[in-house]
Scaffold this active site. Structure first.
Site, PDB file in Angstrom:
ATOM      1  N   TYR A  55      -7.052 -15.389  12.934  1.00 47.20           N
ATOM      2  CA  TYR A  55      -7.313 -15.714  11.525  1.00 47.20           C
ATOM      3  C   TYR A  55      -8.797 -15.553  11.230  1.00 47.20           C
ATOM      4  O   TYR A  55      -9.639 -15.980  12.016  1.00 47.20           O
ATOM      5  CB  TYR A  55      -6.919 -17.174  11.231  1.00 47.20           C
ATOM      6  CG  TYR A  55      -5.547 -17.271  10.619  1.00 47.20           C
ATOM      7  CD1 TYR A  55      -5.272 -16.638   9.410  1.00 47.20           C
ATOM      8  CD2 TYR A  55      -4.535 -17.990  11.245  1.00 47.20           C
ATOM      9  CE1 TYR A  55      -4.012 -16.699   8.843  1.00 47.20           C
ATOM     10  CE2 TYR A  55      -3.275 -18.062  10.681  1.00 47.20           C
ATOM     11  CZ  TYR A  55      -3.022 -17.409   9.481  1.00 47.20           C
ATOM     12  OH  TYR A  55      -1.775 -17.477   8.924  1.00 47.20           O
ATOM     13  N   GLU A  57     -10.008 -16.006   7.710  1.00 43.12           N
ATOM     14  CA  GLU A  57     -10.133 -16.241   6.261  1.00 43.12           C
ATOM     15  C   GLU A  57     -11.594 -16.412   5.887  1.00 43.12           C
ATOM     16  O   GLU A  57     -12.359 -17.085   6.586  1.00 43.12           O
ATOM     17  CB  GLU A  57      -9.337 -17.491   5.868  1.00 43.12           C
ATOM     18  CG  GLU A  57      -7.862 -17.177   5.716  1.00 43.12           C
ATOM     19  CD  GLU A  57      -6.979 -18.406   5.777  1.00 43.12           C
ATOM     20  OE1 GLU A  57      -6.905 -18.994   6.875  1.00 43.12           O
ATOM     21  OE2 GLU A  57      -6.386 -18.747   4.756  1.00 43.12           O
ATOM     22  N   ASP A 201      -7.699   3.417 -11.039  1.00 39.27           N
ATOM     23  CA  ASP A 201      -6.820   3.242  -9.880  1.00 39.27           C
ATOM     24  C   ASP A 201      -6.641   4.632  -9.274  1.00 39.27           C
ATOM     25  O   ASP A 201      -5.911   5.464  -9.816  1.00 39.27           O
ATOM     26  CB  ASP A 201      -5.481   2.657 -10.339  1.00 39.27           C
ATOM     27  CG  ASP A 201      -4.491   2.487  -9.180  1.00 39.27           C
ATOM     28  OD1 ASP A 201      -4.723   3.077  -8.107  1.00 39.27           O
ATOM     29  OD2 ASP A 201      -3.484   1.787  -9.365  1.00 39.27           O
ATOM     30  N   THR A 227      -5.407   2.655  -2.659  1.00 40.19           N
ATOM     31  CA  THR A 227      -4.754   2.418  -1.382  1.00 40.19           C
ATOM     32  C   THR A 227      -5.521   3.202  -0.320  1.00 40.19           C
ATOM     33  O   THR A 227      -6.382   4.029  -0.634  1.00 40.19           O
ATOM     34  CB  THR A 227      -3.285   2.898  -1.399  1.00 40.19           C
ATOM     35  OG1 THR A 227      -3.271   4.250  -1.861  1.00 40.19           O
ATOM     36  CG2 THR A 227      -2.430   2.036  -2.293  1.00 40.19           C
ATOM     37  N   LYS A 230      -2.699   6.984   1.613  1.00 38.12           N
ATOM     38  CA  LYS A 230      -2.158   8.197   0.993  1.00 38.12           C
ATOM     39  C   LYS A 230      -3.057   9.377   1.371  1.00 38.12           C
ATOM     40  O   LYS A 230      -3.123   9.732   2.548  1.00 38.12           O
ATOM     41  CB  LYS A 230      -2.028   8.000  -0.525  1.00 38.12           C
ATOM     42  CG  LYS A 230      -1.063   6.869  -0.899  1.00 38.12           C
ATOM     43  CD  LYS A 230      -0.848   6.774  -2.388  1.00 38.12           C
ATOM     44  CE  LYS A 230       0.198   5.728  -2.745  1.00 38.12           C
ATOM     45  NZ  LYS A 230      -0.342   4.465  -3.234  1.00 38.12           N
ATOM     46  N   ARG A 236      -1.839   1.561   6.254  1.00 38.59           N
ATOM     47  CA  ARG A 236      -1.252   1.067   5.007  1.00 38.59           C
ATOM     48  C   ARG A 236      -2.082  -0.118   4.507  1.00 38.59           C
ATOM     49  O   ARG A 236      -2.204  -1.131   5.192  1.00 38.59           O
ATOM     50  CB  ARG A 236       0.187   0.631   5.296  1.00 38.59           C
ATOM     51  CG  ARG A 236       1.034   0.311   4.097  1.00 38.59           C
ATOM     52  CD  ARG A 236       2.495   0.455   4.449  1.00 38.59           C
ATOM     53  NE  ARG A 236       2.778   1.855   4.701  1.00 38.59           N
ATOM     54  CZ  ARG A 236       3.014   2.767   3.751  1.00 38.59           C
ATOM     55  NH1 ARG A 236       3.023   2.423   2.484  1.00 38.59           N
ATOM     56  NH2 ARG A 236       3.231   4.020   4.072  1.00 38.59           N
TER      57      ARG A 236
END
Ligand code: DSN
Length: 418
Positions: A55, A57, A201, A227, A230, A236
């Site tokens: 973790y 965070e 975007d 993203t 692509k 991903r």
């Protein structure tokens, strides 16, 4: 051998077999979905690393867990590489998906009920640009621009007109199914004229932008989302680039706003992808994606297919099948039988539902990663044509094309080391 050290093939044959089957599917089919690609061995190694175990965070230098020394190093490296690659003032690399990137921007810049202006999904926009079934159309008052009539191009005068009527707080420029250059400077002028923020975007065209093969939105937008899997060919995930003045608000919108624990192994894989994208090979790869798309478009048009806008400037094309008496869904299913994987897609003015559609949306990032060039694109165009024109009546044609697909895949292998 302990449970911790057994290789997957021994530890879990069910999962190992499914993955092996999927590898074979990828190796033996022609993948023409423009939003997919093949990540490099190095990207996949980082994504499958021990960084999945922790973790972290927070952000580098300010974490809510101990033991984050190397997580700070990897995230800072990814941030610095993203900023360098896109010449951006600020980058957030924690986003799990493109929609979460867009959500973070809206949360940072808007209040519930504020007006946004995005591109219609039916004309190539994305769900997260204000569609009613998505949070973006439920929390915000969404309005839309589209492409115009015959040309199927964005009519910037019309965008301005709608913007003047709507007075949005934020304009979203960007698309999931638009085969032409997007004029971000023109969008900037429109946003300025109506006093709106501008978000681009670039989930689809991000690789082209990084390589200088598409006009760059970063200098003219408050915020750019994308993203990473692509055309960028990373793991991903997603990222946000923005002007420094928005950095703190964006970061807080991401964490603690909409995400908690970041996927640090994926952030490491993003860092690898950003480095790959800085290479000359990558620039040439992006140029070849476009050359291949244009060669495939030409081949399809020679076979009597109607392409929305009459061609492409980028990595994808929209094929309107209205003159073929087959839906996008049936065409995609038939092509898959022949080993050619495409996705069905709405075309502007489509009379069919999003489940059926009248079009398909082939793209060339994946085939270009395999090393294919214009000659192969011409062959692929002919194969698609044979399957759609003859495959319904003559199953033998589908079998023959399947064989040709296998030969092409063998000549252009992927993941030979696996
Ligand atoms: N699913 C992506 C695409 O295929 O374009 C958009 O979210």
């Amino acid at each position: 051998m302990s449970m911790m050290t057994r290789p997957l093939a021994q530890a879990d044959t069910e999962v190992a077999d499914i993955i092996a089957n999927e590898l074979k599917r990828q190796q033996t089919t022609l993948m023409l979905i423009p939003s997919e690609n093949y990540a490099s061995r190095a990207v996949m190694a980082a994504a499958g690393s021990v960084l999945t175990n922790k973790y972290a965070e927070g952000y580098p230098g300010h974490r809510y867990y101990n033991g984050c020394k190397y997580y700070d190093e990897i995230e800072q490296l990814a941030i610095d590489r993203a900023k360098g690659l896109f010449r951006a003032e600020h980058a957030n690399v924690q986003l799990h998906t493109g929609t979460q990137a867009n959500m973070s921007v809206y949360f940072a810049m808007l209040q519930p009920g504020d007006r946004i202006l995005g591109m219609k999904v039916e004309h190539g926009g994305h769900l997260s640009h204000g569609k009613k079934v998505n949070f973006s159309g439920q929390i915000y008052e969404a309005h839309f621009y589209g492409v115009s009539g015959e040309s199927a191009l964005i009519d910037y005068d019309e965008v301005l007109q709608v913007a003047k009527e709507v007075r949005p707080k934020l304009i979203v420029a960007g698309a999931s199914a638009y085969p032409r250059i997007i004029d971000f400077r023109r969008f900037r002028d429109i946003a300025d004229e109506v006093g709106a923020y501008l978000m681009a975007d670039i989930a689809h065209i991000v690789g082209l932008v990084a390589a200088g093969s598409h006009p760059d939105p970063v200098p003219v937008c408050e915020v750019v989302t994308s993203t990473t899997h692509k055309t960028l060919r990373g793991p991903r995930g997603a990222l946000i680039l923005c002007k420094e003045e928005w950095g703190e608000k964006i970061d807080r919108a991401v964490f603690p706003g909409i995400q908690a624990g970041p996927l640090m192994h994926i952030i490491a894989a993003k860092a690898v992808a950003f480095k790959e994208a800085q290479s000359l090979f990558f620039r040439e790869y992006q140029r070849q994606i476009i050359r291949n798309a244009q060669a495939l478009a030409k081949s399809l048009m020679e076979e009597d297919f109607n392409l929305v806008t009459g061609g492409t400037d980028n990595h994808l094309m929209l094929v309107d099948l209205s003159n073929k008496e087959i839906s996008g869904k049936d065409a995609a299913n038939l092509l898959e039988e022949a080993g050619i994987v495409v996705n069905k897609n709405l075309v502007p003015g489509d009379q069919r539902s999003p489940d059926e559609t009248s079009g398909i949306r082939p793209g060339t990032p994946g085939l270009t990663t395999r090393g294919m060039q214009e000659t192969e694109m011409e062959q692929v165009g002919k194969m698609i044509a044979r399957v759609i024109h003859e495959g319904r009546e003559k199953p033998k044609v589908v079998t023959e094309v399947r064989q040709q697909v296998l030969e092409l895949c063998e000549a252009f292998p992927i993941y030979e080391h696996l």
